[in-house]
Structures are given as C-alpha cells and as structure tokens.
Design an enzyme around this catalytic site. Sequence first.
Site, PDB file in Angstrom:
ATOM      1  N   LYS A  68      -7.144  -8.132  17.915  1.00  0.00           N
ATOM      2  CA  LYS A  68      -7.205  -8.750  16.662  1.00  0.00           C
ATOM      3  C   LYS A  68      -6.415  -7.896  15.780  1.00  0.00           C
ATOM      4  O   LYS A  68      -6.309  -7.009  15.601  1.00  0.00           O
ATOM      5  CB  LYS A  68      -8.414  -8.762  15.975  1.00  0.00           C
ATOM      6  CG  LYS A  68      -8.585  -9.529  14.704  1.00  0.00           C
ATOM      7  CD  LYS A  68      -8.735 -11.146  15.013  1.00  0.00           C
ATOM      8  CE  LYS A  68      -8.524 -11.860  13.703  1.00  0.00           C
ATOM      9  NZ  LYS A  68      -6.959 -12.231  13.417  1.00  0.00           N
ATOM     10  N   LYS A  92     -10.476  -0.113  12.768  1.00  0.00           N
ATOM     11  CA  LYS A  92     -10.952  -1.031  11.751  1.00  0.00           C
ATOM     12  C   LYS A  92     -11.987  -2.038  12.230  1.00  0.00           C
ATOM     13  O   LYS A  92     -13.222  -2.024  11.691  1.00  0.00           O
ATOM     14  CB  LYS A  92      -9.925  -1.971  10.945  1.00  0.00           C
ATOM     15  CG  LYS A  92     -10.104  -2.277   9.512  1.00  0.00           C
ATOM     16  CD  LYS A  92      -8.884  -3.200   9.218  1.00  0.00           C
ATOM     17  CE  LYS A  92      -7.693  -2.332   9.096  1.00  0.00           C
ATOM     18  NZ  LYS A  92      -6.428  -3.311   8.434  1.00  0.00           N
ATOM     19  N   LYS A 104      -1.529  -5.515  16.875  1.00  0.00           N
ATOM     20  CA  LYS A 104      -0.718  -6.032  15.725  1.00  0.00           C
ATOM     21  C   LYS A 104       0.624  -6.466  16.167  1.00  0.00           C
ATOM     22  O   LYS A 104       0.998  -6.273  17.659  1.00  0.00           O
ATOM     23  CB  LYS A 104      -0.418  -4.848  14.972  1.00  0.00           C
ATOM     24  CG  LYS A 104       0.025  -4.906  13.722  1.00  0.00           C
ATOM     25  CD  LYS A 104      -1.180  -5.131  12.750  1.00  0.00           C
ATOM     26  CE  LYS A 104      -0.757  -5.291  11.279  1.00  0.00           C
ATOM     27  NZ  LYS A 104      -1.982  -5.195  10.644  1.00  0.00           N
ATOM     28  N   THR A 188      -8.919  -9.740   1.440  1.00  0.00           N
ATOM     29  CA  THR A 188      -8.794  -8.165   1.509  1.00  0.00           C
ATOM     30  C   THR A 188      -9.026  -7.594   0.244  1.00  0.00           C
ATOM     31  O   THR A 188      -9.743  -6.579   0.041  1.00  0.00           O
ATOM     32  CB  THR A 188      -7.462  -7.928   1.904  1.00  0.00           C
ATOM     33  OG1 THR A 188      -7.031  -8.555   3.119  1.00  0.00           O
ATOM     34  CG2 THR A 188      -7.010  -6.546   2.396  1.00  0.00           C
TER      35      THR A 188
HETATM   36  N1  GLU Z   1      -3.190  -7.820   8.516  1.00  0.00           N
HETATM   37  C1  GLU Z   1      -4.376  -7.589   8.095  1.00  0.00           C
HETATM   38  C2  GLU Z   1      -4.937  -5.941   8.301  1.00  0.00           C
HETATM   39  O1  GLU Z   1      -3.928  -5.137   8.251  1.00  0.00           O
HETATM   40  C3  GLU Z   1      -5.733  -8.487   8.656  1.00  0.00           C
HETATM   41  C4  GLU Z   1      -5.588  -8.675  10.206  1.00  0.00           C
HETATM   42  C5  GLU Z   1      -6.472  -9.836  10.595  1.00  0.00           C
HETATM   43  O2  GLU Z   1      -7.129 -10.744   9.809  1.00  0.00           O
HETATM   44  O3  GLU Z   1      -6.796  -9.856  11.932  1.00  0.00           O
HETATM   45  O4  GLU Z   1      -6.217  -5.740   8.317  1.00  0.00           O
END
Ligand code: GLU
Length: 431
Positions: A68, A92, A104, A188
């Site tokens: 994810k 995370k 990513k 976020t």
């Molecule tokens: N790009 C965001 C992060 O760095 C969200 C990632 C997501 O929602 O999968 O946490």
Amino acid sequence: MSESLFADASKRLEQALKYVAISEDASTRLKYPKASLSVSIPVRMDDGSLRIFQGYRVRYDDTRGPGKGGVRYHPSVSLDEVQSLAFWMTFKCALLNLPFGGAKGGITLNPKELSKQELERLSRGYIEAIADFIGPDVDILAPDVYTNEMVMGWMMDQYSIIRRQISPGVVTGKPLTMGGSQGRDAATATGAFYVMNAILPKFELLPAKTTIAIQGFGKVGAPLAQLLCQAGYKVVAVSDSQGGIYSAKGLAIPSIQQYKSDRSGIKAIYCKDSVCNIVEHDIISNAELLALDVDVLVPAALENQITGANAAEIKAKYIFEVANGPITSAADQILAEKEIMVFPDILVNAGGVTVSYFEWVQNRSGLYWTLQEVNERLKEKMVAETETTWSIAEKFSVSMRTAAYIHGLNRLGEALDAKGTRDYYNNKSFV
Ligand code: GLU
C-alpha cells in the site's frame, strides 16, 4: 548528501531493533525490499513529439497484507527515494495496524510543465507499464506529492480497462463518484490534527497560547493549518515552495487559503492587497520559517528539510513530521541534544493511509460510510496508536520515533515469524 536516503532511513530500523524480541530471520528480511520495478513510459506530447518518462514501483514488504502506498510526481523522484518511501509505508501500516504491507511509486517529472492531457496520458501509461505488478489484493496505489483525485481516477479507470472489470480497490484517494471515500482528501491533515491534539495537552500547550509554524501550504499543510486555526491555535507562519509569511499575532488562515487557491501560490500574498490588510505579516524564506522561535514546528513539504547542516538553528520545542522523512538521522541526534521532541512521520501523517484503508474496505463491501463515520474511526485509531507509542517511549526511555518503529516492528516481526522461523525449523519435533 553523500549517503543514500534509504541508508539513512534504515538507521531508524537499526535503533528500534535493539528493543524488540523478533527473530533474526524477520529483522534480516526487513532490511531488503521485496520487489522493485523500474519502467520507461512513452508519452505522446501535445506537439506530436514522443517523450519517455522514468517510473518506479517498489513493494517493500507484504507479509501483513497487500502493498500500500502513494504515487509521487516530482523531479527528484528516484529509485532510492521510492524505496525509502515504501520502507516508511511498511512501518506506517504496521504501526496503525492496517492489514497492508508497504509500497510506493513515482515518476520523475515536473508535473507543472505538462498539460492536463499529457498528464492523463502519462498516468494511464504508468498503469499500462505496472499493471501486472499491482492489484486490489496485491499492491494498492494512492495519491502523494503532486498527484490528486483526478490522477487516481485515471489510474483506476486504466486498470479497469486492462482487467476488463471495474476494480475500484486497486487505487484509493479516488473521486467520490468513482468509489472514493468521504474524508480521504483531508485525511492526512485530520489525522495529524488528532495526533497533535492528543500530544500537546500533555505539555500543557493549550491552543490559545501555542504558536505553530507550518512548512508547506499544500494538500496537507493548508487543511492542517485550517484545523489548527479553527481549534484556536496560533498559526504564525506558513510557506510553500516559493517562500513564506510570518505574523507574530497569528495568520488569518482561511483568507490565505482562499488567496492561494485563487492566485496559485503564497507568493501572491506578498502583495499590498486584501490579505495584507487582514493581518500584517513579514515575508520569510523556507529556511527562516524552520528556524522561527515557535512552540511547534510542522514540516509538511518534502524529505531532508532538517539536516545536520541546519538542525542546530531550530528553536521550536516540538516537531510534528507531517511530510515523509523531513528530518535526517544526523539531525535527529542534534535535536535530541537540544531536547527538542520529534513526533515521527510514520505516526503523524498516517491518517492518509488509514482512510485509504477505509476506502478499500468500502470498495470491497460496496457499503459507503458518512464523513462522520470515517472521522470517528480515524480518530479512534490515531489516538489509540499515539497513546501506545507514547507508553512505549516512556517504558524504554526512547524517542517517539524509536517507539513508533518498535511498535510497528513488533507487529511485523510477529507476522513474519508466523510463516516459520529458524528455531521452528531447527526443532525436530512436529509441533
Ligand atoms: N501518500 C500517503 C502517505 O505517504 C498516503 C498513502 C496511501 O494512502 O496509501 O502516507
């Protein structure tokens, strides 16, 4: 910086490993990304020429569930950066106890130089190139720096075309009409706000007497500034890539937000126009913003903003990392010596991926939640994991960053060990 971003990121893992009882097999596995894909994406430009863009997707670990993580469009995107971001996503997701691994993606480009049509062709081309590497049960995309709902919509649509079935679960952060979730756009910022509200009262930092500076007034920094301002905190400085503004009395965030979206950039506020009349302010650089004498500093832009070179100048007492990786490990040490407390990215900015998880759940069940339901569940998770991380930091007398890694590592270690450890295989009896 001579050292790679990933080498620096890995140091946080090394520090946390001292405090966890996970198997050597598990800790060894977590030092390497599971799979990395590098692709060249051909795009027909508006003038008829063909341009090739470099893209990446890294799945760091998927022991706890499908990969994810977001997709970033930025000139500085590299395999090293994408791998580091995938590493952070792994911890995370484990920290928030989401049933996901970490991944990513990114494309190296300046999105401001492309037309909307070129951006659409590029986004669809990226999905063409990585389609076999992703999927709702394999690896799920989301927005990141310079990608938004519209880009996610194109990506989900392209994947559905390739698979010949509507596949909303392959991408989160989609437009609401394509299966997006209420609250994902501000998630976020909302999550960071819940963490700050859980932490700041522990230091008797009540809203009216707490000054805050925010570096980055974009998708996350701007709504966070708004939430903090509404709650009564004194947001005294904000900036974007062009520069920033400061007012000791506190800034009028709603008008600044309006101004920025109308005129594209905080620079537009350097005027002698309405916002300047609402509240007097000084023009400051990003470097000056970081060194302001405030209670709380919020880096909400890019990585490597506070390094060994400028950490000694920081005057804030508390830093909440809303960007991914804004503080290097060398800076961590200097800040610790100055007794500045850092609340780490993998906790503070985890609201985005948490609501991404909610979006994925809604896509799979076909039952959609209200904004209130989303935010209640988000708050519950953010506050619970913040408190657990806080207790771990107290128990081991470690920084909140190391505590967050310990917490994530325990969950990752358990999942990795459930697949079998050296001890298990060395033991001759069946059970
Ligand atoms: N790009 C965001 C992060 O760095 C969200 C990632 C997501 O929602 O999968 O946490």
